[in-house]
Design an enzyme around this catalytic site. Structure first.
Site, mmCIF file in Angstrom:
data_model
loop_
_atom_site.group_PDB
_atom_site.id
_atom_site.type_symbol
_atom_site.label_atom_id
_atom_site.label_comp_id
_atom_site.label_asym_id
_atom_site.label_seq_id
_atom_site.Cartn_x
_atom_site.Cartn_y
_atom_site.Cartn_z
ATOM 1 N N LYS A 270 22.149 -2.272 -4.185
ATOM 2 C CA LYS A 270 22.223 -1.897 -3.008
ATOM 3 C C LYS A 270 20.658 -2.018 -2.726
ATOM 4 C CE LYS A 270 21.062 1.214 -0.487
ATOM 5 N NZ LYS A 270 20.137 0.567 0.274
ATOM 6 N N GLU B 186 18.141 -2.069 3.254
ATOM 7 C CA GLU B 186 18.679 -2.868 4.447
ATOM 8 C C GLU B 186 17.720 -3.631 5.160
ATOM 9 O OE1 GLU B 186 19.512 0.090 3.197
ATOM 10 O OE2 GLU B 186 21.677 -0.403 2.535
ATOM 11 N N TRP C 265 12.167 -1.832 -0.133
ATOM 12 C CA TRP C 265 11.700 -2.803 0.743
ATOM 13 C C TRP C 265 10.283 -3.289 0.291
ATOM 14 C CZ3 TRP C 265 7.284 -0.997 2.451
ATOM 15 C CH2 TRP C 265 6.987 0.548 2.660
ATOM 16 N N ASN C 266 9.348 -2.607 -0.531
ATOM 17 C CA ASN C 266 8.126 -3.161 -0.516
ATOM 18 C C ASN C 266 8.230 -4.273 -1.424
ATOM 19 O OD1 ASN C 266 8.985 -1.218 -2.753
ATOM 20 N ND2 ASN C 266 6.760 -0.675 -3.287
ATOM 21 N N GLY D 292 12.304 4.158 -5.224
ATOM 22 C CA GLY D 292 12.050 4.435 -3.855
ATOM 23 C C GLY D 292 11.431 5.733 -3.638
ATOM 24 N N SER D 293 11.840 6.370 -2.517
ATOM 25 C CA SER D 293 10.902 7.603 -2.088
ATOM 26 C C SER D 293 11.490 8.971 -2.881
ATOM 27 C CB SER D 293 10.993 7.990 -0.794
ATOM 28 O OG SER D 293 12.353 8.218 -0.467
ATOM 29 N N CYS E 231 3.646 1.191 -5.224
ATOM 30 C CA CYS E 231 4.004 2.631 -5.916
ATOM 31 C C CYS E 231 3.005 3.061 -6.758
ATOM 32 C CB CYS E 231 5.345 2.877 -6.457
ATOM 33 S SG CYS E 231 5.702 1.603 -7.761
ATOM 34 N N GLU F 257 12.371 5.707 -10.263
ATOM 35 C CA GLU F 257 10.878 5.371 -10.224
ATOM 36 C C GLU F 257 10.596 5.547 -8.498
ATOM 37 O OE1 GLU F 257 8.097 4.017 -9.282
ATOM 38 O OE2 GLU F 257 8.422 2.108 -9.513
ATOM 39 N N LEU F 258 9.838 6.803 -8.572
ATOM 40 C CA LEU F 258 9.692 7.553 -7.203
ATOM 41 C C LEU F 258 8.420 7.436 -6.676
ATOM 42 C CD1 LEU F 258 11.731 10.516 -8.068
ATOM 43 C CD2 LEU F 258 12.506 8.468 -7.184
ATOM 44 N N GLU G 111 1.379 10.581 -0.817
ATOM 45 C CA GLU G 111 1.252 9.089 -1.263
ATOM 46 C C GLU G 111 1.114 8.289 0.124
ATOM 47 O OE1 GLU G 111 4.548 7.113 -2.824
ATOM 48 O OE2 GLU G 111 3.262 5.841 -4.061
ATOM 49 N N GLU H 114 11.071 1.555 -17.314
ATOM 50 C CA GLU H 114 11.401 0.050 -17.012
ATOM 51 C C GLU H 114 10.376 -0.634 -17.555
ATOM 52 O OE1 GLU H 114 12.149 0.358 -12.376
ATOM 53 O OE2 GLU H 114 14.169 -0.347 -13.152
HETATM 54 P P1 NAD Z 1 12.913 6.369 3.144
HETATM 55 O O1 NAD Z 1 12.677 7.484 2.092
HETATM 56 O O2 NAD Z 1 13.658 7.031 4.010
HETATM 57 O O3 NAD Z 1 13.544 5.209 2.485
HETATM 58 C C1 NAD Z 1 14.290 4.188 2.978
HETATM 59 C C2 NAD Z 1 14.788 3.141 1.986
HETATM 60 O O4 NAD Z 1 15.579 4.244 1.198
HETATM 61 C C3 NAD Z 1 15.874 2.308 2.896
HETATM 62 O O5 NAD Z 1 15.647 1.114 2.307
HETATM 63 C C4 NAD Z 1 17.171 2.896 2.322
HETATM 64 O O6 NAD Z 1 18.047 1.879 2.070
HETATM 65 C C5 NAD Z 1 16.835 3.650 1.132
HETATM 66 N N1 NAD Z 1 17.691 4.804 1.179
HETATM 67 C C6 NAD Z 1 17.616 6.001 2.033
HETATM 68 N N2 NAD Z 1 18.773 7.073 2.021
HETATM 69 C C7 NAD Z 1 19.372 6.445 0.711
HETATM 70 C C8 NAD Z 1 20.390 6.925 0.002
HETATM 71 N N3 NAD Z 1 21.043 8.079 0.479
HETATM 72 N N4 NAD Z 1 20.881 6.433 -1.057
HETATM 73 C C9 NAD Z 1 20.263 5.042 -1.323
HETATM 74 N N5 NAD Z 1 19.263 4.530 -0.629
HETATM 75 C C10 NAD Z 1 18.751 5.163 0.283
HETATM 76 O O7 NAD Z 1 11.660 6.073 3.704
HETATM 77 P P2 NAD Z 1 10.446 4.927 3.592
HETATM 78 O O8 NAD Z 1 9.692 5.110 4.825
HETATM 79 O O9 NAD Z 1 11.251 3.406 3.337
HETATM 80 O O10 NAD Z 1 9.787 5.279 2.331
HETATM 81 C C11 NAD Z 1 8.808 6.577 2.174
HETATM 82 C C12 NAD Z 1 8.167 6.417 0.968
HETATM 83 O O11 NAD Z 1 8.793 6.061 -0.132
HETATM 84 C C13 NAD Z 1 6.876 5.644 0.851
HETATM 85 O O12 NAD Z 1 5.686 6.514 1.611
HETATM 86 C C14 NAD Z 1 6.663 5.716 -0.448
HETATM 87 O O13 NAD Z 1 5.861 6.929 -1.021
HETATM 88 C C15 NAD Z 1 8.105 5.851 -1.050
HETATM 89 N N6 NAD Z 1 8.180 4.435 -1.670
HETATM 90 C C16 NAD Z 1 8.330 4.317 -2.867
HETATM 91 C C17 NAD Z 1 8.568 3.074 -3.499
HETATM 92 C C18 NAD Z 1 8.428 2.917 -4.995
HETATM 93 O O14 NAD Z 1 8.162 1.697 -5.321
HETATM 94 N N7 NAD Z 1 8.529 3.914 -5.524
HETATM 95 C C19 NAD Z 1 9.210 1.866 -2.614
HETATM 96 C C20 NAD Z 1 9.398 2.150 -1.188
HETATM 97 C C21 NAD Z 1 9.020 3.495 -0.794
#
Ligand code: NAD
Length: 476
Positions: free
Chosen positions: A175, A178, A151-152, A228-229, A284, A250-251, A381, A458
């Site tokens: 995907k 959401e 989402w960022n 993502g995370s 990130c 990319e985490l 982070e 990437e």
């Molecule tokens: P989170 O880890 O719960 O992420 C929520 C997001 O992940 C939602 O958008 C959801 O669609 C997706 N997600 C959750 N479970 C999934 C699954 N099983 N399969 C696929 N997608 C799934 O929590 P958060 O609060 O949104 O983020 C927490 C941390 O994530 C942040 O502090 C940051 O460190 C990291 N983050 C990193 C990036 C990046 O660009 N690398 C981007 C966003 C968040």
């Protein structure tokens, strides 16, 4: 109830409302107000998308030049819609309008880069060891891709995966998060209108775990890419490993910014200030641990605090706003907890330090001085507008502190000393290092992490490799 607005799933070339029982919400973070409720994709929706991707032949049958032309047209369409999409993005994600506009432009640039890279997926001719036998390689699309984006930077990070997959000739099921589906839907619409067939680019939103496990387990999907995370990344990697599918991850990380003894601390703050508060720090590759030579500590902290105090925080749609809200209540609570923990560990809160009055999810730019390495903010982070500062005495000590965590996405260094610059570039654990600048993530430069920050790269010439499979051909 606006039923038209609920049609956010793009499956087999048609926009439809999900048939799942669960309702999802898009919220305006500046007002903590629900903008849209929409139904999740059902298992049948997921299966429809998989069936369409399985039957997608038209896209891969185009020449690389034809695909390039369509993608370039998609990038132009994105630019033509930039104002409307930027407003949409600010509404659902919170970032200031100018930043949202920049994200749309960056997405267009990413797609153009991959469009051109798709024309350069060269194979090789290999000198044969047998008379009369010829060896060469073909680089072929790896097959349908499941892409998961956060989402960022919903539009730009989706554009990277979708652009690379499509340029390589692969169908892709995207995907996105959401929480922020609407501007991404705009991206998909632009590419579809430009001529990407409905079977080659599809969009699903629903229960993330259900969608990701169904897609990864399906024999149709041949490649998985996630941003993502770390927690979710591990889950995705486990599933991809079980089903023997290549995965790009990319985490995120916890990027150190090291200000050396010879550096000008005011100049370092000016440069770091260009990025630190962008997207309210939810980047990130954002500098997030500030390791400053002890001789500059006071000047650095004061200059950053001055910049932080002067930063106008507000709703992203207001023209004077320099920094918007955090994207969710979850992020606001997480950032507040990190600051409270640092305070408990004896850090000095120089400015900011507690949430701003609502109703939106606003946290002010916060400078923390003399933060011990044991504080959580130095180890986790923060993904927020936090500037935790710790002093060091020798470069060895700074590099050891930088490398104390099991992550390595980005690192920043400030020095004019060639030897120090070389040591930072070579010894700090990171997938990308920026010296005296914060410009890191461009279409041309490979980007990705080491250690727990991810797998693969990437962008750059490497970006498209993940979507190609190399075939050796021997003819006699
Ligand atoms: P989170 O880890 O719960 O992420 C929520 C997001 O992940 C939602 O958008 C959801 O669609 C997706 N997600 C959750 N479970 C999934 C699954 N099983 N399969 C696929 N997608 C799934 O929590 P958060 O609060 O949104 O983020 C927490 C941390 O994530 C942040 O502090 C940051 O460190 C990291 N983050 C990193 C990036 C990046 O660009 N690398 C981007 C966003 C968040």
């Amino acid at each position: 109830m606006n039923t038209e607005a609920m049609r956010v799933q793009f499956i087999a070339g048609a926009w439809r409302a999900g048939r799942g029982s669960r309702m999802l919400e898009v919220t305006d973070p500046a007002r903590a107000e629900v903008l849209l409720r929409y139904p999740a994709a059902s298992r049948a929706d997921i299966d429809d998308a998989l069936a369409a991707a399985d039957g997608a032949r038209a896209w891969g049958a185009l020449t690389a030049l034809e695909r390039c032309t369509v993608l370039r047209r998609g990038a132009q369409a994105l630019r033509a819609q930039a104002d409307a999409l930027a407003r949409q993005l600010t509404h659902e994600q919170g970032k200031p309008l100018a930043e949202a506009g920049r994200e749309i432009e960056q997405a267009a640039q990413m797609i153009e880069w991959y469009a051109e890279e798709g024309r350069r997926c060269y194979g090789q001719t290999i000198p044969s060891r047998f008379a009369g036998t010829r060896f060469h390689t073909l680089r072929l699309p790896i097959g349908p891709v499941a892409a998961f984006t956060p989402w960022n930077f919903p539009v730009m990070l989706s554009a990277i995966k979708v652009g690379a997959a499509l340029a390589a000739g692969c169908p892709v099921i995207l995907k996105p998060a959401e929480e922020t589906p609407l501007a991404v839907a705009g991206l998909v619409r632009c590419l579809a209108d430009a001529g990407v067939p409905g079977s080659a680019l599809q969009l699903l939103l629903g229960d993330p775990a259900e969608i990701s496990s169904a897609l990864i387990a399906s024999p149709v999907i041949r490649k998985v890419s996630f941003t993502g995370s770390q927690g979710v990344g591990r889950l995705i990697a486990e599933q991809a490993g079980h089903h023997l599918k290549p995965v790009t991850l990319e985490l995120g990380g916890h990027a150190p910014a090291i200000v050396c003894a010879d550096a000008d601390p005011h100049a370092a703050v000016r440069v770091l200030g260009q990025i630190k508060l962008r997207n309210a720090g939810q980047i990130c590759a954002n500098p997030s641990r500030f390791l400053v030579h002890r001789s500059h500590q006071a000047a650095f902290v004061e200059a950053f605090a001055e910049l932080a105090r002067a930063t106008r925080v507000g709703a992203g749609l207001q023209p004077q706003t320099a920094m918007g809200p955090l994207a969710s209540r979850r992020r606001l609570d997480a950032v507040a907890a990190l600051v409270d923990d640092a305070r408990d560990h004896g850090a000095r809160i120089v400015c900011g330090g507690s949430p701003l009055p609502g109703p939106g999810w606003f946290y002010p730019p916060t400078v923390l001085d003399a933060v011990p390495q044991a504080a959580r903010v130095m180890r986790e982070e923060p993904f927020g507008p936090l500037v935790p500062v710790a002093a060091f005495d020798t470069l060895d000590e700074a590099i050891a502190q930088a490398n104390a965590l099991p992550v390595g996405l980005a690192a920043f260094g400030f020095t004019q000393d060639l030897h120090a610059a070389r040591r930072l570039a070579e010894e700090v654990h990171a997938g990308a290092v920026a010296i005296n600048t914060v410009t890191l993530m461009q279409p041309e430069t490979p980007f990705g992490g080491v250690l727990d920050s991810g797998l693969g790269r990437e962008n750059g010439p490497q970006g498209i490799d993940a979507y190609l499979s190399t075939r050796s051909v021997v003819t006699a």
